[in-house]
Motif scaffolding. Structure first.
Motif, PDB file in Angstrom:
ATOM      1  N   ILE A 129      47.168  99.526  34.212  1.00 46.25           N
ATOM      2  CA  ILE A 129      45.856  98.895  34.365  1.00 46.25           C
ATOM      3  C   ILE A 129      44.785  99.970  34.186  1.00 46.25           C
ATOM      4  O   ILE A 129      44.137 100.407  35.137  1.00 46.25           O
ATOM      5  CB  ILE A 129      45.727  98.171  35.712  1.00 46.25           C
ATOM      6  CG1 ILE A 129      46.910  97.229  35.941  1.00 46.25           C
ATOM      7  CG2 ILE A 129      44.424  97.373  35.754  1.00 46.25           C
ATOM      8  CD1 ILE A 129      46.897  96.525  37.288  1.00 46.25           C
ATOM      9  N   ALA A 132      40.190  97.146  33.941  1.00 41.79           N
ATOM     10  CA  ALA A 132      40.273  95.981  34.821  1.00 41.79           C
ATOM     11  C   ALA A 132      38.878  95.426  35.040  1.00 41.79           C
ATOM     12  O   ALA A 132      37.875  96.110  34.804  1.00 41.79           O
ATOM     13  CB  ALA A 132      40.902  96.366  36.164  1.00 41.79           C
ATOM     14  N   SER A 502      42.659  92.980  39.891  1.00 38.30           N
ATOM     15  CA  SER A 502      43.446  92.756  38.671  1.00 38.30           C
ATOM     16  C   SER A 502      44.398  91.594  38.841  1.00 38.30           C
ATOM     17  O   SER A 502      44.841  91.286  39.947  1.00 38.30           O
ATOM     18  CB  SER A 502      44.226  94.017  38.295  1.00 38.30           C
ATOM     19  OG  SER A 502      45.100  94.406  39.333  1.00 38.30           O
ATOM     20  N   VAL A 531      45.034  91.412  33.030  1.00 35.23           N
ATOM     21  CA  VAL A 531      45.101  92.820  32.594  1.00 35.23           C
ATOM     22  C   VAL A 531      46.368  93.137  31.817  1.00 35.23           C
ATOM     23  O   VAL A 531      46.478  94.190  31.198  1.00 35.23           O
ATOM     24  CB  VAL A 531      45.008  93.785  33.803  1.00 35.23           C
ATOM     25  CG1 VAL A 531      43.656  93.677  34.484  1.00 35.23           C
ATOM     26  CG2 VAL A 531      46.151  93.556  34.795  1.00 35.23           C
TER      27      VAL A 531
END
Length: 930
Positions: A129, A132, A502, A531
């Motif tokens: 991630i 995000a 996320s 994500v």
């Protein structure tokens, strides 16, 4: 070797005009009284009986199973298939490629190194991630994933073409265990054998500990180390003792305020407290039919967290309904039902099998819960979460934490404990942070964040992530999260600005039903943008926090938190900036993003105010079960699953466009920093060398209780000043391209340097030091563990590891054993082992030993400065496995401490692996001789 049918069990089952050969369980006296899971093992032995490895006596031993007896009979279980994820799968394929060359060097046929059972790999562990809270997060994260992992993905595509019966599910599809239950699992397998179509129970081993998720579908399977999975792919059965089976009775129904996550956290706490390591758990009773399949899968997924080998639910109508919903063919559905009923595998709640031990949970007693701050079994009732957080904070806040009796609340300041965004009266959100004080009974350290008008404090939620197949496979909690987000947005609530939010579902089906239900706008309105499809935060791929947030945390050494809907929350796992990690249901993840801090009481603290100035509490926006079920019924269909999985192995244009090498053997790139040929088979002869006693060994690390495979072999970020970071820089890799330890598991040079390198590991050879350091007894200096190990190797000094209880718990990381071996460790002495890691150590030729019952390093007077001699190991050269070996620890002043360590090589099969220097060496020699 041809099979034998000693019990005349081979019969025919006709289903829809097709005849299937089956091995009937009712041909064996006693089969009907067995628990479901042992019936699966019994059928396995009937079908694979060869008179040598599997005999009629093994079959009788299961049929005559004594629930109360201690496990003592070894059997050989042959799983129907093998499933892998990419972190553990890449080294598997690396090893298979290396074995092809080694077979050739020993005069054998390299084509013998080929899966003999279906092997499927799902790429789910590599996406990070990085981006995000933005609409383009998915696309940008996928781009970065391919940039970082191009070499690995090319290698996996080569494997898909070079090996038969090996398939790869490309990146961006889903998480291995969710893909397994939604598509890959068959429930009943079919395979043509000698011109006859045979039907038999689906079963699997997987290179990820949460393979047990498939237990919810009635499929027996569990996690093994990569090296054991490789052996299974090559036809080597899994050696095991017939286990104890714990019967877990479910009654009642989940109350409206609770979720499947709360149920599984309660079960995890109960079973970990009861003690189920090495046992099967099986759910039974009238209440089973009331447990939706998604909830069963959630419970099965958490089996490693409570320590059992498997956590089984039997096949019943709930199973059939799920198989139909997820797009299995009508032919397959008919076979599953007919086979299960013919074999006595269909759940009949009126029949109670004999179990070794019994537990019971009334689901109506389950209350909303979270777990943390560092173990999945540490359940905290939600209503007590604020108090619990305040109790544990001092141990995480470093020197800034104060004991409760030291608090002087008179000077606590005006900083509200439940809202760190409020500027402190002494700080006014600018300038330097004030000295730490106590606010309402907890340590407070308001810290300004550069460029923002808020301060952050101990306990802020820095990450709120809906992630992990444990919960994203479950529509009830996912829809609840979406509806809670919608209700929150309608009341004018927002996620706190310091929270990294996320959403990483376990399959594309989740995206589809959110889209159809119209819930994406609300989720995105709170920052929960899509994500990626992968494990992400749950395996430490949470990505970096915003630089200014990270700097503020570091500046004042804040003890901040992460909240995730995953299954693992070990120290140092989620993010290097985050000290405290909590597991929660998806809707609670959103609730904590709204609260912004763990120092929050959802019953009494408002989440904010609405447009009319009214306080809004969690109870005001929590969706009812009826509403959740209605949205599920209206928006999830069979077509969603059929459409999303119709081309599951094809991949997008990025995957299809990869330049794929060709040939039966791999052309290793000597410059690669991702995929390198490992040294396991260098100099290996056709016959094993005799095993030796250990003499003059030094302690490399001395560890406490609950050392996880995360501590031993981290999967997270690589620090620039670490031995692994140093290696990468020396090979021309820039810091931004380091990627993670997990992604570089195909390169043994990186992984050796990362072994015991977790930033939170505490080596007791040093005082108050965290990270991958040890005392080098050759110099008396503190050094990186890798550097010290190299110094010992230069002088041919063997190494040992000392540890406490539950050594090697957590993920089924083969590199935790491989790295241990390649550092020069010859024995690990603990109070107890978790199952998979003990097996992995043997699979790498490392001797697992336990202190005598009731003894510890401390009770024996061991501090790790001693020199160790271990005698009695050589008895194994005569084909015997000693129950104990003599350990002599000599202190620097010549004082000797002696004790008889228990040898944890539990079966003859494991002894054979150890004598050969490891399981792969054993299999390789067997194939060459065949």
């Amino acid at each position: 070797m041809s099979t034998i049918d000693s019990f005349a069990a081979k019969q025919t089952l006709a289903v829809g005009g097709t005849d299937y050969e089956i091995y009937a369980l009712d041909a064996v006296d006693g089969a009907e009284k067995l628990p479901y899971s042992l019936k699966i093992l019994l059928e396995n032995l009937l079908r694979t009986e060869d008179g040598a490895n599997i005999t009629a006596d093994h079959v009788r031993a299961i049929a005559a199973w004594d629930p109360k007896a201690e496990p003592s009979t070894e059997i050989q279980f042959t799983p129907a298939r093998v499933i892998m994820q990419d972190f553990t799968g890449v080294p598997c394929v690396v090893d298979l490629a290396t074995m092809r060359e080694a077979v050739e060097e020993l005069g054998g046929d390299p084509e013998k190194i080929n899966p003999l059972a279906p092997a499927e790999l799902v790429i789910d562990h590599s996406v990070m991630i990085d981006v995000a809270g933005r609409i383009d997060a998915l696309e940008r994260n996928i781009e970065l994933e391919y940039e970082r992992n191009n070499e690995r993905y090319q290698f996996l595509r080569w494997g898909q073409t070079a090996f038969d019966d090996f398939k790869v599910v490309p990146p961006g599809t889903g998480i291995v265990h969710q893909v397994n239950i939604e598509y890959l699992a068959r429930a009943v397998m079919t395979r043509e054998v000698d011109g006859v179509l045979r039907a038999y129970p689906d079963s699997c081993v997987g290179t990820d500990s949460h393979t047990t998720m498939v237990n919810g579908l009635g499929v027996l399977g569990w996690g093994v180390g990569g090296i054991e999975a490789e052996a299974a792919m090559l036809g080597q059965p899994v050696s095991m003792l017939i286990p104890k089976v714990v019967g877990f009775k479910l009654t009642g129904e989940i109350p409206p305020a609770a979720t499947a996550t709360d149920v599984v956290l309660t079960i995890t706490e109960m079973l970990r407290e009861h003690g189920v390591v090495g046992k099967f758990v099986e759910f039974y009773g009238e209440g089973v039919a009331q447990v939706p399949l998604a909830n069963r899968a959630t419970i099965g997924n958490m089996s490693p967290e409570f320590g059992s080998t498997a956590a089984m639910f039997p096949i019943d109508q709930v199973t059939m309904d799920y198989l139909r919903l997820t797009g299995r063919s009508e032919e397959q559905l008919a076979l599953v039902e007919a086979y299960a009923k013919r074999q006595g595998l269909w759940h009949d709640p009126s029949v109670e099998p004999a179990f070794s031990e019994y537990l019971e949970l009334d689901l109506s007693t389950v209350v909303p819960s979270i777990a943390g701050p560092k173990r999945p079994q540490d359940r905290v009732i939600l209503s007590e979460a604020k108090e619990s957080f305040r109790q544990v904070l001092p141990s995480y806040a470093g020197e800034s934490g104060f004991a409760e009796e030291e608090i002087d609340t008179a000077d606590a300041g005006s900083f509200p404990a439940s809202d760190p965004s409020t500027p402190d009266s002494d700080n006014n959100s600018g300038g330097e942070a004030p000295a730490e004080h106590r606010t309402e009974g907890r340590a407070s350290k308001p810290t300004p964040v550069e460029g923002h008008d808020f301060t952050i404090d101990h306990g802020i939620v820095s990450i709120a992530s809906i992630t992990s197949c444990t919960n994203t496979s479950n529509p009830s909690v996912m829809m609840a999260a979406g509806l809670l987000a919608k209700n929150a947005l309608e009341r004018g609530l927002e996620a706190k600005p310091w929270v990294k939010t996320s959403m990483a579902p376990g399959s594309q089906v989740v995206t589809d039903y959110y889209e159809r239900a119209g819930l994406w706008p609300a989720l995105e309105g709170l920052g929960f943008h899509l994500v990626g499809y992968g494990c992400t935060t749950c395996i430490g791929n949470s990505g970096p926090l915003a630089p200014e947030i990270s700097e503020a945390i570091a500046e004042n050494d804040l003890a901040v938190t992460a909240v995730l809907s995953g299954n693992r929350n070990f120290e140092g796992r989620i993010n290097p900036d985050v000290k405290m990690n909590y597991l929660a249901s998806p809707p609670l993840v959103i609730a904590y993003a709204l609260a912004g801090t763990m120092d929050f009481d959802f019953e009494n603290d408002p989440l904010g105010t609405d447009s009319e100035g009214q306080d809004v509490y969690l109870k005001d926006i929590w969706p009812s079960p009826t509403e959740v079920e209605q949205v599920i019924a209206e928006n999830i269909s069979q077509e969603m699953f059929s459409e999303n999985y119709k081309d599951v192995f094809t991949g997008d244009e990025r995957w299809q466009g990869l330049d794929t090498p060709e040939g039966a053997t791999f052309d290793w790139d000597p410059e690669s920093t991702y995929v390198r040929k490992p040294p396991y088979f260098e100099g290996m002869g056709a016959e094993p060398e005799p095993v030796k006693d250990i003499s003059g060994a030094r302690v490399l690390v001395k560890l406490g209780d609950s050392t996880t495979t995360d501590h031993i072999s981290p999967a997270g970020s690589i620090k620039a000043d670490s031995p692994a970071g140093r290696y990468l820089r020396e090979h021309g890799v820039e810091r931004k391209d380091f990627n993670s330890y997990g992604s570089r598991r195909g390169n043994h040079e990186v992984m050796i340097r990362g072994t015991f390198a977790n930033i939170r590991i505490k080596n007791q050879l040093l005082d108050g030091v965290e990270g991958g350091y040890t005392k080098n007894f050759l110099t008396g200096e503190q050094e990186f563990i890798y550097d010290a190990a190299q110094a010992y190797a230069e002088q041919d000094i063997p190494l040992v590891v000392l540890a406490g209880k539950e050594y090697g718990s957590g993920s089924s990381r083969d590199w935790a054993a491989k790295g241990t071996k390649l550092l020069g460790v010859q024995a690990v002495i603990t109070e107890s082992f978790e199952r998979i890691h003990r097996s992995n150590l043997i699979g790498m030729g490392v001797l697992p030993l336990q202190y005598p019952a009731g003894e510890t390093a401390e009770s024996l007077g061991l501090d790790g400065t001693e020199t160790f001699d271990i005698s009695g190991v050589t008895a194994m050269n005569d084909g015997e496995t000693p129950k104990t070996v003599k350990v002599t620890a000599t202190k620097e002043d010549g004082t000797e401490i002696t004790f008889d360590a228990v040898v944890r090589i539990d079966t003859p099969g494991e002894a054979a692996y150890f004598r050969n220097g490891g399981i792969l060496q054993y299999v390789l020699r067997s194939l060459v001789k065949a």
